[in-house]
Design a protein around this motif. Sequence first.
Motif, PDB file in Angstrom:
ATOM      1  N   PRO A  42     -55.594 -14.984  27.765  1.00 40.07           N
ATOM      2  CA  PRO A  42     -56.120 -16.587  26.151  1.00 40.07           C
ATOM      3  C   PRO A  42     -57.448 -16.596  26.559  1.00 40.07           C
ATOM      4  O   PRO A  42     -58.137 -17.236  25.514  1.00 40.07           O
ATOM      5  N   ALA A  43     -57.663 -17.377  27.830  1.00 42.98           N
ATOM      6  CA  ALA A  43     -59.160 -17.588  27.979  1.00 42.98           C
ATOM      7  C   ALA A  43     -60.253 -16.770  28.017  1.00 42.98           C
ATOM      8  O   ALA A  43     -60.885 -17.012  26.850  1.00 42.98           O
ATOM      9  N   ASP A  44     -59.991 -15.426  27.795  1.00 42.86           N
ATOM     10  CA  ASP A  44     -61.040 -14.233  27.207  1.00 42.86           C
ATOM     11  C   ASP A  44     -60.905 -14.012  24.963  1.00 42.86           C
ATOM     12  O   ASP A  44     -61.876 -13.847  24.558  1.00 42.86           O
ATOM     13  N   VAL A  45     -59.818 -14.823  25.093  1.00 40.82           N
ATOM     14  CA  VAL A  45     -59.269 -14.648  23.301  1.00 40.82           C
ATOM     15  C   VAL A  45     -60.113 -15.658  22.965  1.00 40.82           C
ATOM     16  O   VAL A  45     -61.003 -15.659  21.893  1.00 40.82           O
ATOM     17  N   MET A 469     -59.415 -30.174  15.557  1.00 37.28           N
ATOM     18  CA  MET A 469     -58.720 -29.229  16.337  1.00 37.28           C
ATOM     19  C   MET A 469     -57.158 -29.123  15.724  1.00 37.28           C
ATOM     20  O   MET A 469     -56.375 -29.092  14.905  1.00 37.28           O
ATOM     21  N   LEU A 470     -56.555 -27.828  16.154  1.00 37.37           N
ATOM     22  CA  LEU A 470     -55.405 -27.616  15.785  1.00 37.37           C
ATOM     23  C   LEU A 470     -54.023 -27.412  16.664  1.00 37.37           C
ATOM     24  O   LEU A 470     -54.198 -28.654  17.671  1.00 37.37           O
ATOM     25  N   PRO A 471     -53.176 -28.326  15.552  1.00 33.78           N
ATOM     26  CA  PRO A 471     -52.181 -29.250  16.719  1.00 33.78           C
ATOM     27  C   PRO A 471     -50.934 -28.748  17.972  1.00 33.78           C
ATOM     28  O   PRO A 471     -50.279 -28.663  17.684  1.00 33.78           O
ATOM     29  N   THR A 472     -52.288 -28.022  19.024  1.00 33.22           N
ATOM     30  CA  THR A 472     -51.282 -27.556  19.916  1.00 33.22           C
ATOM     31  C   THR A 472     -50.518 -27.767  20.251  1.00 33.22           C
ATOM     32  O   THR A 472     -49.397 -27.319  20.991  1.00 33.22           O
ATOM     33  N   GLU A 473     -50.375 -28.965  21.073  1.00 37.41           N
ATOM     34  CA  GLU A 473     -49.028 -30.028  21.742  1.00 37.41           C
ATOM     35  C   GLU A 473     -48.033 -29.955  20.745  1.00 37.41           C
ATOM     36  O   GLU A 473     -46.351 -29.809  21.328  1.00 37.41           O
ATOM     37  N   SER A 474     -47.849 -30.462  18.891  1.00 35.60           N
ATOM     38  CA  SER A 474     -47.006 -29.754  18.756  1.00 35.60           C
ATOM     39  C   SER A 474     -46.130 -29.313  18.215  1.00 35.60           C
ATOM     40  O   SER A 474     -44.943 -28.776  18.552  1.00 35.60           O
ATOM     41  N   LEU A 475     -47.331 -27.541  18.358  1.00 39.06           N
ATOM     42  CA  LEU A 475     -46.536 -26.842  18.440  1.00 39.06           C
ATOM     43  C   LEU A 475     -46.041 -25.979  20.003  1.00 39.06           C
ATOM     44  O   LEU A 475     -44.899 -25.275  19.803  1.00 39.06           O
ATOM     45  N   ARG A 541     -48.508 -22.641  30.302  1.00 39.26           N
ATOM     46  CA  ARG A 541     -48.333 -21.504  28.983  1.00 39.26           C
ATOM     47  C   ARG A 541     -49.301 -21.826  27.999  1.00 39.26           C
ATOM     48  O   ARG A 541     -49.127 -20.977  26.448  1.00 39.26           O
ATOM     49  N   MET A 542     -49.380 -23.186  27.658  1.00 41.85           N
ATOM     50  CA  MET A 542     -49.936 -24.088  26.319  1.00 41.85           C
ATOM     51  C   MET A 542     -51.381 -23.505  25.977  1.00 41.85           C
ATOM     52  O   MET A 542     -51.349 -23.051  24.476  1.00 41.85           O
ATOM     53  N   ASN A 543     -52.272 -22.594  27.376  1.00 41.89           N
ATOM     54  CA  ASN A 543     -53.387 -22.221  26.806  1.00 41.89           C
ATOM     55  C   ASN A 543     -53.177 -20.714  26.129  1.00 41.89           C
ATOM     56  O   ASN A 543     -53.674 -20.542  24.513  1.00 41.89           O
ATOM     57  N   GLU A 544     -52.066 -20.459  25.770  1.00 39.31           N
ATOM     58  CA  GLU A 544     -51.238 -19.080  24.909  1.00 39.31           C
ATOM     59  C   GLU A 544     -51.002 -19.056  24.232  1.00 39.31           C
ATOM     60  O   GLU A 544     -51.283 -18.405  23.209  1.00 39.31           O
ATOM     61  N   LEU A 545     -50.100 -20.682  23.604  1.00 40.78           N
ATOM     62  CA  LEU A 545     -50.614 -20.739  22.192  1.00 40.78           C
ATOM     63  C   LEU A 545     -51.566 -21.237  21.516  1.00 40.78           C
ATOM     64  O   LEU A 545     -51.670 -20.860  20.399  1.00 40.78           O
ATOM     65  N   GLU A 546     -52.483 -21.693  21.902  1.00 41.93           N
ATOM     66  CA  GLU A 546     -53.822 -21.738  22.005  1.00 41.93           C
ATOM     67  C   GLU A 546     -54.518 -21.174  21.338  1.00 41.93           C
ATOM     68  O   GLU A 546     -55.281 -20.935  20.108  1.00 41.93           O
ATOM     69  N   ALA A 547     -54.365 -19.922  21.794  1.00 40.88           N
ATOM     70  CA  ALA A 547     -55.422 -18.656  21.413  1.00 40.88           C
ATOM     71  C   ALA A 547     -54.570 -18.298  20.705  1.00 40.88           C
ATOM     72  O   ALA A 547     -55.445 -17.103  19.636  1.00 40.88           O
ATOM     73  N   PHE A 548     -53.591 -18.439  20.398  1.00 38.33           N
ATOM     74  CA  PHE A 548     -52.260 -17.193  19.181  1.00 38.33           C
ATOM     75  C   PHE A 548     -52.090 -17.803  18.102  1.00 38.33           C
ATOM     76  O   PHE A 548     -52.777 -16.646  17.089  1.00 38.33           O
ATOM     77  N   ASN A 549     -52.865 -18.759  17.856  1.00 42.31           N
ATOM     78  CA  ASN A 549     -52.993 -19.769  16.406  1.00 42.31           C
ATOM     79  C   ASN A 549     -54.710 -19.568  16.376  1.00 42.31           C
ATOM     80  O   ASN A 549     -54.152 -19.157  15.056  1.00 42.31           O
ATOM     81  N   MET A 550     -55.823 -19.659  17.569  1.00 38.71           N
ATOM     82  CA  MET A 550     -56.960 -19.343  16.767  1.00 38.71           C
ATOM     83  C   MET A 550     -56.240 -17.829  16.242  1.00 38.71           C
ATOM     84  O   MET A 550     -57.502 -17.504  15.382  1.00 38.71           O
ATOM     85  N   LEU A 551     -56.112 -17.310  17.333  1.00 34.87           N
ATOM     86  CA  LEU A 551     -55.944 -15.808  16.085  1.00 34.87           C
ATOM     87  C   LEU A 551     -55.843 -16.079  14.615  1.00 34.87           C
ATOM     88  O   LEU A 551     -56.128 -14.801  13.466  1.00 34.87           O
ATOM     89  N   LYS A 552     -54.881 -16.281  14.527  1.00 32.83           N
ATOM     90  CA  LYS A 552     -53.441 -16.438  12.913  1.00 32.83           C
ATOM     91  C   LYS A 552     -54.846 -16.998  11.931  1.00 32.83           C
ATOM     92  O   LYS A 552     -54.631 -16.815  11.243  1.00 32.83           O
ATOM     93  N   VAL A 553     -55.482 -18.126  12.863  1.00 34.38           N
ATOM     94  CA  VAL A 553     -56.198 -19.114  11.398  1.00 34.38           C
ATOM     95  C   VAL A 553     -57.499 -17.646  10.732  1.00 34.38           C
ATOM     96  O   VAL A 553     -58.055 -17.965   9.676  1.00 34.38           O
ATOM     97  N   VAL A 554     -58.093 -17.382  12.681  1.00 32.85           N
ATOM     98  CA  VAL A 554     -59.104 -16.516  11.913  1.00 32.85           C
ATOM     99  C   VAL A 554     -58.735 -15.117  10.918  1.00 32.85           C
ATOM    100  O   VAL A 554     -59.010 -14.707   9.924  1.00 32.85           O
ATOM    101  N   LEU A 555     -57.074 -14.814  10.702  1.00 40.11           N
ATOM    102  CA  LEU A 555     -56.523 -13.362   9.852  1.00 40.11           C
ATOM    103  C   LEU A 555     -56.244 -14.841   8.447  1.00 40.11           C
ATOM    104  O   LEU A 555     -56.219 -13.905   7.416  1.00 40.11           O
ATOM    105  N   ALA A 556     -55.938 -15.794   8.531  1.00 42.19           N
ATOM    106  CA  ALA A 556     -55.512 -16.591   7.333  1.00 42.19           C
ATOM    107  C   ALA A 556     -56.614 -15.901   5.807  1.00 42.19           C
ATOM    108  O   ALA A 556     -55.812 -15.886   5.139  1.00 42.19           O
ATOM    109  N   PRO A 557     -58.145 -16.243   5.786  1.00 44.63           N
ATOM    110  CA  PRO A 557     -58.307 -15.391   5.279  1.00 44.63           C
ATOM    111  C   PRO A 557     -59.113 -14.174   4.270  1.00 44.63           C
ATOM    112  O   PRO A 557     -58.439 -13.896   3.170  1.00 44.63           O
TER     113      PRO A 557
END
Length: 605
Positions: A42-45, A469-475, A541-557
Amino acid sequence: AAAARALGRAARFVSRALPLCRAHTVEFFTRGLWERLVAPPPADVIRALRLAGPLARPPADSAGTAPAPCALFPFLLCADDDMFSSVFCENSGKLINVHLFALAAKYYSLSSLGVCTPLEDVLEALKGNSQEATGIKPDEFMNNKKSHEVQVMSELVNSIANYCSIKQVIDIGSGKGYLSSFLSMQYNLKVYGIDSSDSNTSGAHERNRKLKKHWRAYQSRGRANLKSRSSEKADDRPVESEIECKAISEELLNNTNSLQSQDQVIMQDLVPSCGFTEMATSNTRTETEAGLVAQTQSHESKLSEEVLPILNVLPEDAVEVFASSQCNWGELCEEEKVQRKMTSLKSKERKSSESNLYFALTSCITAETELSDIITDLEDCMMVGLHTCGDLAANTLRIFTAKPEIKAVCSVGCCYHLLSEQFENQEECCDKVWGFPMSQYLKDKGWCCGRNARMSACLALERVAVGQMLPTESLFYRAVLQVIIEEIYGVTKSDRHVGKTFSKSSSFVDYVRRSLKKLELDDSKLPDSCIMDYYEKYKHRMNELEAFNMLKVVLAPCIEVLILLDRLCYLKEQENIAWSGLVKLFDPVKSPRCYAVIALKKQSC
């Protein structure tokens, strides 16, 4: 042709990224999404996404100018399967090259594909017959976001109406009437606002009732103020209309609370307070934010009094309210049709001296709707829609192409997750009119996004890019809760929803207990220590969820590209269209659903 080529290229990339788009963060831990879909840590992502792609800021040249999108990605102009194979693993389908993934996602967005027409160019081409409007300022009676949207879109709509020499506008999914009333007052257009919600037209009726009571006093006061300025020079006359409007409206607006700016949250439109699909009965036209659930009825009632004081400036009887409990207007008996026509003619005669009318109507619009059964004095007109939800945006375009009276359309859609998809559930009726796909190109390919991917398209990348910020904690809370539900209670599917529990919870334990009650699961057999054990197990593993959501945000457009280019290609497939295009209307940080689909018919202009 250019739109079809861009659609084909974007579809090829998105097809490889669909596993990421279709993944739901609720199932992040229960389905092992990181292990299944992403190879790098996740840190690399996160680092790669911040250095390249839509979340990165490209360095400017010596003159301070950022490089053009195509100059940044020349190798993507000839994208092929070999290039994609270095982004995703051919065998596992996992994402392996995050840097190239980010660059490709940037390129396959509307801002980079070069298929949009600049708003300035459209206004310049249309300005031949346009007239300067008097100065009513929408920010006096709307919140920041809505004011921005209404001011920009109304100027464009007025330019199109003038260019096509039409005075009638049909606002589909008009909601509280922000755009409709502004078009009527500011630009002297005759506007029919059609919404499926009775509460919206009732609100308009109540505001009109109050207007009748107070209008003459305010009108007299406005004239007195004008008279006191009668000695001003002729050069100052252009501002008199503004003075008059302000004189009349200032007192009305004095004691009216303007809307507070909406919370700037990230996941735009994911949980709408309005769901306007073919059979919807809830409010339309509000573009909602993720995590924002439907407001309470008392709050809605209060808003109906406060959100649109502009209607208090309209002339007496300026708002005509019609309602119908029927959705199938084609089945109206002849007697009812004659009665409606007579009512319309009498109303028209009574207000012949007033051209700036706003009619609020209640009706459910489908692709088969006969507008002439709803609007009895239908004439050459244009259709508009500001954040029309789900299938309504697609149906607006279908009605436009089918009805000769409608000479132009300007539609900004939202709530992509509410779209119906032809190839999502094959067992459903094949004769149904679907929201996606519309173009023959994607139909021939049997293209399907899926609901989770369409929800991803609603994410607000530009807001993340400017630091929100992404709502990482709630997710994270919700993903761990899902583990508890499945392992302790054996429940994998439920019709019930947790809703806005996170904001009301004081801790993870409190969140879990509140959620279990909402899901009607017995929490008495679950001690606090057991709940916290689950939290401790997954917190690293919260950083995995943060990185995963960033990938989804990048794909959104990229998902939004498919939906909007599909609509544009549908219009370009029609033989009666003179011009069609995509135009970026709004600041995407203020209003993430910022693109309008615009078209003019050949015979109109």
